[in-house]
Scaffold this motif. Structure first.
Motif, PDB file in Angstrom:
ATOM      1  N   ASN A  87      67.379  31.636 -17.381  1.00 21.67           N
ATOM      2  CA  ASN A  87      66.382  30.569 -17.467  1.00 21.67           C
ATOM      3  C   ASN A  87      66.354  30.046 -18.900  1.00 21.67           C
ATOM      4  O   ASN A  87      66.260  30.812 -19.858  1.00 21.67           O
ATOM      5  N   GLN A 119      68.125  24.216 -16.001  1.00 22.87           N
ATOM      6  CA  GLN A 119      66.990  25.138 -16.126  1.00 22.87           C
ATOM      7  C   GLN A 119      67.421  26.592 -15.947  1.00 22.87           C
ATOM      8  O   GLN A 119      66.929  27.478 -16.645  1.00 22.87           O
ATOM      9  N   CYS A 120      68.313  26.848 -15.024  1.00 21.24           N
ATOM     10  CA  CYS A 120      68.843  28.193 -14.797  1.00 21.24           C
ATOM     11  C   CYS A 120      70.157  28.034 -14.046  1.00 21.24           C
ATOM     12  O   CYS A 120      70.463  26.948 -13.528  1.00 21.24           O
TER      13      CYS A 120
END
Length: 673
Positions: A402, A468-469
């Protein structure tokens, strides 16, 4: 606050009487809550009720109430029952809160000793009823079940006001730990001797001094001004002024939701307000985190890691209060970085070296040890990964790398390296003591640097966007009807490119001077519409990013939702203020106003000020405590005026609207925009 009124043999009740001319108000200037109304009972008797009450902010164990009853169209008997009710139940679970141990009446004082059912905390409560104007015809004491009270019978004449003042004091077995031990009976006697009116006057004086420091004045927007002052009042009311061993619950002191525990909300959204108004309170919140290292080490060890992992839902001793809930307690490891961020903000704004030497460095080192032991080395790429994590967007728990988590971990590791290096150079004796106290190994700092340099991020040079991840781009697009048919505020976003709340954008708001404008804009445009804003944390992040992007209409709307959501619940639409005020949003409102519109950014290299006011705001005035001095800001659409006190000698590097200056104590500056 237990008080019941009987007109003849009929109890005054909203459900069994005709109520008119009802008015209630909370005076934010003096901390007084009041209401008044007229009541007509079934036998036609018309009565005026007036009440006001407040907490004595200079004597933290005391509460006072003033209650007046005026018969409008009759003369006769009025009975008051006033004392202590130990049978109260929680609003949320409806469970009984106390076991009453002992009740008594001595020297005209109602006394109760009770014990909380969950934690076994002893409570001692004392109440004194003082009548004003009319003496009771009879006065008797009653002890029944879990209640103790006086029964006061009065013979009153039409138009004659009957007034009772309640002086109350409460202490607990936690007072010893907080070093504020008190004997409630003595407190009540002192309160009675001083009197309600005199105590109210000194309480008003106390608040006047506080408001001089905390007020943020908005010229040209009365509603926003009211919203913001409502937030500031509750933030200050909840501040742990009496102890350095407690932090602040995210519901402040206004509700039972989350059971009074502390989240990272306090470190990132509430603490900044304290830091720049009363930095000693921010220090207390950080000391609470330092004390929580003891439990943090146990948590890390239980998960199989080194160092300390701060509790996600932190109890009064820093213990994990949530229990082993699989989704949150082991995936939300950004909490260590959040605490480290608040610590470094405190360092930049105060240069409190003693705190850093005694406690702050411990937080950085133990957090760094945790992150290094948590990171997994990938031999193929030579990178380090953080697996099974969740960022602020809790809709995607158990993700890999993340962005927010990795960024905060990276910064924490670098801060630890830099701080330890500075201590070695400038405070060699303290450095040796730290090495011994924390058993720091010779190569640890190098290892922190190595992991920080190799933590993995997914950045696309062509789009300037951080994923984001891992795998976020492969998630399904957001369905058009995702929110249309929801039955609860939160809906599942896990399968989609939808966010519970800002995540990548949040990191860019916290570190806004470390990302270029084109990177911030690209990520803002990509993630802006993907955030469902389920959390009250969202609005300040949206507002501050939009301010940076020059989208002031949108920024203002998000600010009002953060500031006004508990006064006008329709702004947000959750209608859950009854569970407690959204303290995160309250702190966020201050951030959006001062750090966002006011453009304040305290960094390692000095102060940056780049204000952007909403179009209809004529001016924005506030005071900040920075490096021991009070900075007085007045910002309009075309200039910034800054006055600096002479409390402490100061030479601060600053960038004010692009002008490089060195700010000196005792001087005033005016910079054109």
């Amino acid at each position: 606050l237990y008080l019941r009124v009987f007109i003849g043999n009929q109890e005054i009740s909203f459900r069994r009487a005709e109520i008119s001319n009802f008015r209630q108000e909370y005076d934010l200037r003096s901390g007084v809550y009041a209401y008044q109304y007229e009541c007509k009972t079934s036998d036609g008797k018309h009565t005026l009720i007036e009440m006001m009450r407040f907490c004595d902010m200079q004597n933290v164990h005391r509460v006072l109430m003033h209650y007046s009853i005026t018969p409008i169209n009759y003369s006769g008997q009025i009975t008051i029952r006033s004392g202590i009710d130990g049978s109260i139940r929680s609003n949320l679970q409806k469970d009984k809160q106390f076991n009453v141990i002992q009740t008594s009446i001595e020297d005209g004082l109602c006394r109760m000793h009770a014990r909380t059912k969950a934690r076994g905390i002893d409570i001692n409560l004392v109440v004194c009823n003082v009548t004003i104007g009319i003496e009771p015809a009879t006065r008797e004491h009653v002890i029944e079940d879990d209640s103790i009270y006086e029964v006061l019978n009065f013979d009153v004449s039409q138009g004659q006001a009957l007034t009772i003042e309640k002086h109350m004091a409460i202490s607990s077995s936690e007072d010893t730990r907080h070093e504020v031990e008190s004997e409630p009976a003595s407190e009540v006697k002192e309160s009675v001797k001083k009197g309600f009116a005199s105590t109210l006057a000194t309480n008003q004086d106390w608040w006047a001094q506080v408001w001089d420091r905390i007020d943020v004045q908005i010229e040209g927007d009365d509603l926003a001004q009211l919203y913001l002052r409502f937030c500031l009042f509750h933030l200050m009311s909840a501040a742990p002024r009496h102890t350095d061993k407690l932090s602040v619950p995210c519901k402040l002191l206004t509700g039972e939701h989350y059971q009074g525990t502390t989240f990272y909300d306090t470190d990132l959204y509430i603490e900044p307000f304290y830091l720049f108004t009363f930095p000693e309170i921010a220090r207390s919140c950080l000391n609470y985190r330092y004390l929580g290292l003891e439990n943090g080490r146990k948590i890390a060890k239980s998960l199989g890691y080194e160092g300390a992992k701060f509790a996600w839902q932190s109890g009064p001793y820093g213990e994990e209060a949530l229990g082993k809930w699989w989704r949150f307690t082991h995936t939300n490891i950004h909490i260590d970085g959040d605490v480290a961020y608040s610590l470094m903000q405190y360092w930049y704004a105060t240069k409190d070296m003693q705190f850093m030497l005694d406690k702050g460095i411990d937080i950085l080192i133990e957090s760094s040890r945790f992150y290094v032991s948590r990171a997994v080395y990938d031999e193929t790429s030579g990178a380090y990964d953080l697996l099974d994590v969740a960022g602020p967007d809790e809709g995607h728990c158990e993700s890999k790398n993340n962005f927010y988590t990795n960024w905060l971990a990276k910064k924490t590791l670098l801060w630890a390296v830099k701080m330890l290096d500075m201590v070695q150079r400038e405070h060699p004796d303290d450095y040796q003591a730290i090495l011994k106290r924390l058993a720091v190994q010779k190569d640890e700092s190098d290892n922190w640097q190595k992991v920080a340099d190799r933590l993995r991020f997914y950045f696309d040079d062509s789009t300037k966007i951080y994923e984001q991840c891992e795998g976020f781009y492969q998630l399904a697009p957001i369905p058009q009807d995702l929110l249309d048919n929801r039955k609860v505020w939160f809906v599942t976003v896990f399968p989609y490119q939808a966010l519970n709340q800002p995540d990548v954008v949040m990191a860019m708001v916290l570190f806004r001077n470390e990302f270029s404008d084109d990177v911030k804009r690209a990520n803002w445009e990509f993630y802006k519409e993907k955030s469902m804003d389920f959390s009250s944390m969202s609005f300040v992040i949206n507002s501050m990013m939009a301010t940076d992007m020059g989208e002031l209409d949108y920024s203002y709307k998000q600010f009002t939702m953060s500031a006004g959501g508990d006064v006008d619940e329709g702004l947000v639409g959750r209608f859950d203020t009854a569970d407690g005020i959204h303290g995160t949003a309250s702190g966020g409102a201050w951030m959006a106003a001062v750090l966002g519109f006011g453009g304040i950014n305290m960094t390692e290299n000095g102060l940056i000020v780049n204000p952007k006011l909403p179009k209809h705001w004529k001016s924005l005035n506030f005071k900040l405590s920075i490096l021991g001095n009070i900075f007085d800001f007045e910002i309009t659409s075309n200039k910034i005026d800054i006055g600096i006190s002479e409390h402490k000698q100061l030479a601060l590097n600053a960038s004010i609207a692009g002008h490089m200056l060195q700010l000196v104590s005792g001087q005033r500056y005016s910079i054109s925009l």
